[in-house]
Design an enzyme around this catalytic site. Sequence first.
Site, PDB file in Angstrom:
ATOM      1  N   ASP A   1       0.800  -1.230   0.000  1.00  0.00           N
ATOM      2  CA  ASP A   1       0.000   0.000   0.000  1.00  0.00           C
ATOM      3  C   ASP A   1       0.829   1.274   0.000  1.00  0.00           C
ATOM      4  OD1 ASP A   1      -2.960  -0.757   2.045  1.00  0.00           O
ATOM      5  OD2 ASP A   1      -2.090  -1.729   0.281  1.00  0.00           O
TER       6      ASP A   1
ATOM      7  N   TYR B   1      -6.747   3.023   6.063  1.00  0.00           N
ATOM      8  CA  TYR B   1      -7.016   2.605   7.447  1.00  0.00           C
ATOM      9  C   TYR B   1      -8.018   1.463   7.525  1.00  0.00           C
ATOM     10  CZ  TYR B   1      -5.434   7.415   7.824  1.00  0.00           C
ATOM     11  OH  TYR B   1      -4.748   8.586   7.655  1.00  0.00           O
TER      12      TYR B   1
ATOM     13  N   HIS C   1       3.751  -2.304   3.095  1.00  0.00           N
ATOM     14  CA  HIS C   1       3.809  -0.972   2.500  1.00  0.00           C
ATOM     15  C   HIS C   1       5.102  -0.813   1.717  1.00  0.00           C
ATOM     16  CE1 HIS C   1       0.879  -0.675   5.727  1.00  0.00           C
ATOM     17  NE2 HIS C   1       0.342   0.338   5.048  1.00  0.00           N
TER      18      HIS C   1
HETATM   19 ZN   LIG Z   1      -2.607   3.118   3.371  1.00  0.00          ZN
END
Ligand SMILES: [Zn+2]
Length: 356
Positions: A131, A223, A277
């Site tokens: 992400d 989130y 991430h």
């Molecule tokens: Zn994010």
Amino acid sequence: MLTSAPSAQAAAPAAAVSAPITTGSITTTATPVLPALPQANALAPATVVAQARASLPALPPIPPVGAAAPAAGVPQSATALPGGTAQNGTAQNGTAPLAAAPVFAPAAPVPPPSAYRSMEVDGPYIAITFDDGPNPETTPKLLKILEARNIKATFFMLGTNAAAYPDVVRAVAAGGNEIGNHSWNHPQLPKLTLAAADKQIEDTSAAIEAAIGKKPLYVRPPYGAMTPALQQHLVQKYGVTMIFWSVDPLDWKIRDAQSIYDQVMKQVRPGAIILAHDIHATTVAAMPRVLDALIAKGYKFVTVSELIAMNKPGAPKVVAALAPAVPKKKTRPAPKPGTTPANAARPANNVNVGLY
Ligand SMILES: [Zn+2]
């Protein structure tokens, strides 16, 4: 005769079974009641059952699947009975015609789930997702790590970054990886007006389409913040599917390769969706060991689309919104330039939220 005290002579089965079976006070001819546990020298239960079944009238044949419904007034079973049909529709032998087998209308197709957190799969298939990118430094390094292992991942990109680094977007797609929509600048979508939430999705899809020529099919809400109403609205308006996750190494929070490794290995299961991430150097640095260990365990990496295609019907862990514990107020480290904006709103209590 299978009475309550059968003797060794009871071996002469033929005669014994054709006569009416008596079990103490009850005598019956049509449907024989199977006797109690057989004596050592009694007839084998299977033989008794077989013989009893032999005494039952033959069942009418089951019409083949999709067989045309029988003509009105002509009982299905009647045509199957020997001797054909009498004029009045009753069977020649005078017994009441059996009711026609009900023909059920095909069940309405069940719409596919609009959100997934993990899948039920018949093999060691998992999807790894990244992400908040793309990032011009860390994402290309990650692409090399994936390519070296022939792993196809799914990247949930921010519109701001996709618009800023279209070359990296194209490099991600060129590696056979899938690209999803992670909003324009990482707000809590349920906290926005509907128009503002729509714009976050539309602008990001447009930035990704501008880079690779097609709109993303999947949205991962920042989130993990989503409400059933907003989800339904976005799914119906944009034809997208919401993708959450089932494995979370908290790599944005615990910037430690060992911790990332431990968490992934602890939480991974077949059908899992792993969250990470690609904007964090510690995450990218942790990946070679994590990926090699998962491969060594026999896991096979697929994109989110492929994992959904493997999902067994009716089991997906479909969630309207994740409901992790609301975290204590901790300032999220300011993301590096080109990554998640520092002003990303903190979750409010009434919206189910993750921290991603
Ligand atoms: Zn994010």
